[in-house]
Design a protein around this motif. Structure first.
Motif, PDB file in Angstrom:
ATOM      1  N   THR A  60       0.947  -1.223  -0.007  1.00 55.73           N
ATOM      2  CA  THR A  60       0.064  -0.124  -0.078  1.00 55.73           C
ATOM      3  C   THR A  60       0.731   1.454   0.029  1.00 55.73           C
ATOM      4  O   THR A  60       1.906   1.165   0.531  1.00 55.73           O
ATOM      5  CB  THR A  60      -0.979  -0.163   1.200  1.00 55.73           C
ATOM      6  OG1 THR A  60      -1.650  -1.221   1.140  1.00 55.73           O
ATOM      7  CG2 THR A  60      -1.885   1.178   1.286  1.00 55.73           C
ATOM      8  N   THR A 105       0.474   5.480  -0.229  1.00 59.35           N
ATOM      9  CA  THR A 105      -0.511   6.930  -0.149  1.00 59.35           C
ATOM     10  C   THR A 105       0.161   7.996  -0.704  1.00 59.35           C
ATOM     11  O   THR A 105       1.316   8.543  -0.429  1.00 59.35           O
ATOM     12  CB  THR A 105      -0.931   7.175   1.278  1.00 59.35           C
ATOM     13  OG1 THR A 105      -1.695   5.883   2.030  1.00 59.35           O
ATOM     14  CG2 THR A 105      -1.916   8.169   1.500  1.00 59.35           C
ATOM     15  N   SER A 136       5.291   4.557   0.877  1.00 58.44           N
ATOM     16  CA  SER A 136       4.497   3.366   1.004  1.00 58.44           C
ATOM     17  C   SER A 136       4.265   3.264   2.640  1.00 58.44           C
ATOM     18  O   SER A 136       4.615   4.022   3.499  1.00 58.44           O
ATOM     19  CB  SER A 136       5.653   2.134   0.898  1.00 58.44           C
ATOM     20  OG  SER A 136       6.840   2.359   1.524  1.00 58.44           O
ATOM     21  N   GLU A 137       3.347   2.075   3.018  1.00 59.35           N
ATOM     22  CA  GLU A 137       2.782   2.040   4.342  1.00 59.35           C
ATOM     23  C   GLU A 137       4.069   1.512   5.266  1.00 59.35           C
ATOM     24  O   GLU A 137       3.990   1.991   6.218  1.00 59.35           O
ATOM     25  CB  GLU A 137       2.058   0.868   4.197  1.00 59.35           C
ATOM     26  CG  GLU A 137       2.441  -0.514   3.766  1.00 59.35           C
ATOM     27  CD  GLU A 137       1.306  -1.628   3.882  1.00 59.35           C
ATOM     28  OE1 GLU A 137       0.392  -1.468   4.585  1.00 59.35           O
ATOM     29  OE2 GLU A 137       1.645  -2.526   3.295  1.00 59.35           O
ATOM     30  N   ASP A 138       5.224   1.002   4.741  1.00 57.49           N
ATOM     31  CA  ASP A 138       6.233   0.649   5.454  1.00 57.49           C
ATOM     32  C   ASP A 138       7.342   1.840   5.845  1.00 57.49           C
ATOM     33  O   ASP A 138       8.334   1.834   6.496  1.00 57.49           O
ATOM     34  CB  ASP A 138       6.953  -0.869   5.187  1.00 57.49           C
ATOM     35  CG  ASP A 138       7.336  -0.747   3.926  1.00 57.49           C
ATOM     36  OD1 ASP A 138       7.555   0.243   3.233  1.00 57.49           O
ATOM     37  OD2 ASP A 138       7.923  -1.727   3.401  1.00 57.49           O
TER      38      ASP A 138
END
Length: 141
Positions: free
Chosen positions: A10, A12, A23-25
């Motif tokens: 994912t 955003t 990225s989400e991480d």
């Protein structure tokens, strides 16, 4: 069509073409800026077309590796794929993109290299996602 998903991620974006994406991480984070050719100020940020070009070219190398395994052809260590992505208004309205991939397979004969490229184009997830929607050109360097 069903896909047996083995990995997902994912990211955003905020602020659109003049914002940022992450990225989400947190391992991937990029500032975005709109190119002057699209009416923006330019700037130091990347743009979605650059990100697409980088992703497609890297993914296509992965597909070439799978094609090499299937065809029992060893890929050269210095294989490279350059993706040129264009954006502009479509005749049917809205905007569209085009992509041209230039594939370098040093040391392989042209016929063998072309077979690898054609096979990889059937394997690559980006090629499958764009087929019928985006004009994709394939050229051997």
């Amino acid at each position: 069509m069903s896909v047996d998903v083995k990995y997902s991620t994912t990211a955003t974006a905020t602020g659109g073409r003049d914002g940022q994406a992450r990225s989400e991480d947190g391992r991937f984070a990029v500032a975005l800026s709109t190119p002057k050719e699209l009416g923006g100020a330019g700037g130091d940020g990347s743009n979605p077309e650059q990100l697409f070009a980088a992703g497609y070219s890297a993914c296509f190398i992965g597909a070439l590796k799978v094609a090499g395994q299937q065809l029992k052809v060893k890929l050269p260590d210095d294989v490279s794929v350059t993706a040129k992505v264009g954006i502009g208004p479509r005749d049917a309205g809205g905007f569209g993109i085009t992509t041209d991939l230039t594939v370098a397979l040093p040391g392989l004969d042209r016929e063998q290299a072309q077979k690898l490229v054609d096979t990889a184009h059937q394997i690559c997830p980006y090629s499958n996602a764009t087929r019928g929607n985006v004009d994709v050109g394939l050229t051997l360097a």
